[in-house]
Design an enzyme around this catalytic site. Sequence first.
Site, mmCIF file in Angstrom:
data_model
loop_
_atom_site.group_PDB
_atom_site.id
_atom_site.type_symbol
_atom_site.label_atom_id
_atom_site.label_comp_id
_atom_site.label_asym_id
_atom_site.label_seq_id
_atom_site.Cartn_x
_atom_site.Cartn_y
_atom_site.Cartn_z
ATOM 1 N N ARG A 23 -6.863 1.551 -9.580
ATOM 2 C CA ARG A 23 -8.235 1.069 -8.801
ATOM 3 C C ARG A 23 -9.261 1.677 -9.260
ATOM 4 N NH1 ARG A 23 -6.439 2.668 -2.936
ATOM 5 N NH2 ARG A 23 -5.701 4.291 -4.191
ATOM 6 N N ASN A 41 -5.425 -2.048 -2.172
ATOM 7 C CA ASN A 41 -3.637 -2.072 -2.148
ATOM 8 C C ASN A 41 -3.007 -3.202 -0.973
ATOM 9 O OD1 ASN A 41 -3.492 -0.111 -3.861
ATOM 10 N ND2 ASN A 41 -3.024 1.571 -2.381
#
Length: 95
Positions: A23, A41
């Site tokens: 990320r 997520n």
Amino acid sequence: MSNKSNKAIKVLIKGKIQGVGYRANTHQKATQLGITGYIRNTTGSTIELVGEGEEESLNKLVDYLKVGPSGAEIEEIDVEWIEATGDHIRFAIKY
């Protein structure tokens, strides 16, 4: 207001992507490419990304997503081109 030249994508990435900086690295890459949107997520092995920007930049981001940072093992990537909304000011990591 949506910029008419902007395109948008929704991407689901599955694989070994937790604990490898996926990320954070994607955030950095998207920001460099001038893409707005978010990454988050969804489940233990799936990440969702929504991005808006120029088509060329979005294609470069998708190319990056297929590989990811060192240590990532991408099993599957699903890219869907969607309507740009212009709702995003920057690219963010959502928790």
